[in-house]
Design a protein around this motif. Sequence first.
Motif, mmCIF file in Angstrom:
data_model
loop_
_atom_site.group_PDB
_atom_site.id
_atom_site.type_symbol
_atom_site.label_atom_id
_atom_site.label_comp_id
_atom_site.label_asym_id
_atom_site.label_seq_id
_atom_site.Cartn_x
_atom_site.Cartn_y
_atom_site.Cartn_z
ATOM 1 N N GLY A 147 8.034 -89.487 -77.671
ATOM 2 C CA GLY A 147 8.057 -90.481 -76.615
ATOM 3 C C GLY A 147 9.144 -91.501 -76.834
ATOM 4 N N ILE A 148 9.237 -92.404 -75.895
ATOM 5 C CA ILE A 148 10.179 -93.510 -76.002
ATOM 6 C C ILE A 148 9.524 -94.739 -75.383
ATOM 7 C CG2 ILE A 148 11.345 -92.967 -73.811
ATOM 8 C CD1 ILE A 148 13.982 -93.817 -75.207
ATOM 9 N N SER A 149 9.673 -95.861 -76.049
ATOM 10 C CA SER A 149 9.128 -97.104 -75.508
ATOM 11 C C SER A 149 10.192 -97.798 -74.681
ATOM 12 C CB SER A 149 8.647 -98.027 -76.639
ATOM 13 O OG SER A 149 9.683 -98.271 -77.568
ATOM 14 N N MET A 203 15.103 -91.720 -85.211
ATOM 15 C CA MET A 203 14.617 -90.924 -84.087
ATOM 16 C C MET A 203 15.380 -91.322 -82.830
ATOM 17 S SD MET A 203 10.788 -90.578 -82.504
ATOM 18 C CE MET A 203 10.928 -92.173 -81.690
ATOM 19 N N ASN A 204 16.577 -90.811 -82.681
ATOM 20 C CA ASN A 204 17.407 -91.148 -81.522
ATOM 21 C C ASN A 204 17.061 -90.201 -80.371
ATOM 22 O OD1 ASN A 204 19.284 -92.141 -79.788
ATOM 23 N ND2 ASN A 204 21.061 -91.346 -80.862
ATOM 24 N N VAL A 205 15.919 -90.453 -79.741
ATOM 25 C CA VAL A 205 15.446 -89.621 -78.641
ATOM 26 C C VAL A 205 16.125 -90.071 -77.352
ATOM 27 C CG1 VAL A 205 13.441 -88.975 -77.252
ATOM 28 C CG2 VAL A 205 13.225 -89.204 -79.736
ATOM 29 N N MET A 206 16.715 -89.128 -76.638
ATOM 30 C CA MET A 206 17.292 -89.413 -75.340
ATOM 31 C C MET A 206 16.288 -89.035 -74.254
ATOM 32 S SD MET A 206 20.107 -90.667 -76.331
ATOM 33 C CE MET A 206 21.062 -90.818 -74.819
ATOM 34 N N LEU A 207 16.444 -89.641 -73.094
ATOM 35 C CA LEU A 207 15.503 -89.376 -72.016
ATOM 36 C C LEU A 207 15.470 -87.904 -71.639
ATOM 37 C CD1 LEU A 207 16.261 -92.476 -69.764
ATOM 38 C CD2 LEU A 207 14.255 -92.114 -71.212
ATOM 39 N N GLN A 208 16.630 -87.253 -71.683
ATOM 40 C CA GLN A 208 16.688 -85.838 -71.318
ATOM 41 C C GLN A 208 15.966 -84.946 -72.324
ATOM 42 O OE1 GLN A 208 19.218 -88.014 -71.678
ATOM 43 N NE2 GLN A 208 21.004 -87.429 -70.427
ATOM 44 N N ASP A 209 15.658 -85.480 -73.519
ATOM 45 C CA ASP A 209 14.998 -84.689 -74.554
ATOM 46 C C ASP A 209 13.485 -84.603 -74.357
ATOM 47 O OD1 ASP A 209 17.464 -84.495 -75.819
ATOM 48 O OD2 ASP A 209 17.062 -86.191 -77.164
ATOM 49 N N LEU A 210 12.918 -85.503 -73.567
ATOM 50 C CA LEU A 210 11.469 -85.673 -73.564
ATOM 51 C C LEU A 210 10.735 -84.430 -73.071
ATOM 52 C CD1 LEU A 210 11.336 -89.348 -72.249
ATOM 53 C CD2 LEU A 210 11.027 -88.577 -74.613
#
Length: 422
Positions: free
Chosen positions: A19-21, A1-8
């Motif tokens: 989310g991202i921790s 799950m390589n979530v980037m901040l711009q994806d949120l």
Amino acid sequence: MNVMLQDLAPSRAAGHPVGISSICSAHPVVLRAALRHGARTRATVLIEATCNQVNHLGGYTGMTPADFAEMVYRIAAEENCPEDLILLGGDHLGPNPWRDQDAEAAMAEAEKMVAAYVEAGFRKIHLDASMGCRGEPVALDDHQTADRAARLAAVAERTASGAAGPMPLYVIGTEVPPPGGADHALEAITPTAPDAAKTTLAVHREIFAARGLDAALSRVIAIVVQPGVEFGNHNVIAYDPAPARPLIDVLPALDGLVFEAHSTDYQGTAPLAQLVQDGFAILKVGPELTFALREALYALDLIASDLLPDYGARPLKVALEALMLEKPANWARHYGGNAAEQGVLRHYSLSDRIRYYWAEPQAQAAVAALLEALQGQVVPLPLMWQHLPAATAFADRPLDPEALLLWRVEEVIHSYHTACAV
């Protein structure tokens, strides 16, 4: 799950909240556990340093932003964690470390600090100029706060434009719990009022635009709010969605932002997942990680005391007690009660102010002695059950104590990882 901040925000708008921790720690074992977890899961590893902890003058860790970044990437290389999974952030970047000076002097230092963070490759920047300096109120109003935040954003923009890498992403807003948790037992925490969140954003937009910072404004990704979570020395206020509902309902009106939640430590996977579901997409965690590390170290200290006749009676705890009594500045004003109550809090408070002492030579020597004493020792299952029952997988075989420490911290990190993939 390589979530980037711009994806949120787009993911939430599309009906798929994630989310991202944010790992808020400078302890090498915590950082190694986070990077090892990232290498294994291929999940984004967001690591943040605070203005007091790391700054251009060294902070209380003695590290500049460049020093901190070098440590993170060195450990990442050792753990085979790709650099493109790593995001570095600066938390509460503003005049706080110099608030005993007049405002102009404090802001001049804050500008140098922000430039140092951006030069070192930090690209998630929490602008926090809410605190009053010498001769000012303790907390500033929205206009003063936003005006100073814009001044710092201008420095970040200029610095980034002359450096390699992408332009910074910004977090605004300052309604956060006390760093490291509250000092007293808590009964309830009131979430941020919806109008307060809307006003904070509106004032920042107005002032950023007036200063010609439209490009920076377009990269504001989140606003810090209080969802109603907190921990004190003794207890935890768990997330309750009902009181936060008016705040949650205002999020669609905030035009492509998400909420950032601080002090989410000790919530557990289910409440964390509910926070993400409700739009609190950035979850900050710090003391829980070093609390888990301390828990494992103390369990090993007890195991070694019971297992090895020449080790002594809890020498690690004895060394930390002596160190904290010798240097009480990091805990004395936070821990009340009588001598016995303070003694318990020094070692077991949820605010975990013992974390400030692990870098001291006495503490490092005691930890090294513990790890050396237990390296390769076989811990019988009943003894492991007695002191760290969750670690049964490490019993009845030659022990690698560092691996056990990393496992214990990773347990916390994995809880956040699971919650963020709602």
